[in-house]
Design a protein around this motif. Sequence first.
Motif: not given
Length: 261
Positions: A217, A220-221, A223-226
């Motif tokens: 997780q 994944s975050y 990759h979206f710069f979250d």
Amino acid sequence: MQQALKPALESGAQFMQGRWARILPVLLFVCVWQVLAITLESKTLPPPSAVISTLWHELRTGDLLFHLGMTLRRVGFSFVAAMLIGVALGILMGNSKNWDRLLDTFLILGLNIPALVIIILCYIWFGLSETAAVLAVTVNKIPMVAISLREGARAVDKNLLQVAHVYRLSRRETFFKVYLPQLIPYLFGSARNGLALIWKIVLVVELLGRSNGVGFQIGSYFHFFDITGILAYTLAFALVIFGVEALVLRPLETYLNRWRT
């Protein structure tokens, strides 16, 4: 009456002082974080309120519990396997110079080979599977446990073992009542250090080759710069670590070391 209540009051005061000594630095850190986030207004530094909101959302949808459960399962299997093998090797090496000389080189290699190398090799040899993931984490932790228990086995008071022999204690009684209690500090030292290492390695394992778990997780975050999502899962992870330490390790250590007082 006052004399009778005095020890209880002093004990309660010490407990509260110890609790606040742990809580206050955390509260101060959160306050500073909140002020900086509001002042800077940067997307890379979300406020604690946003992180907690994201954490609550993930908890309500069930994603947090699922991924956290998968990570904890890998941590649990790896931790138990590494402790059992590492303790056995450490005691064996601490009591036998021949075994110590035979295995010492492998321990040195295990301590110094980067964890990432072992993870990649396990995935190449055994595929992107749960077995490879758990094996990679276990192999990385075994040398640390073995080294600690070897030193503990060398430090065991041989006079106490002789007393046990004089009193004709069986081997089982000697091991569990005389030998093992002297290893408790080394066991918990290796358990704490090893658990801290396992948490980190499991996340790398999940990031590289699994499709679930906290590490997956966080990747994944990333990759979206979250940043908010990354910090939310990090916070959940930290809360679990504190829970294990406060509810499992410390009470168990106090209980097993009660004979010292």
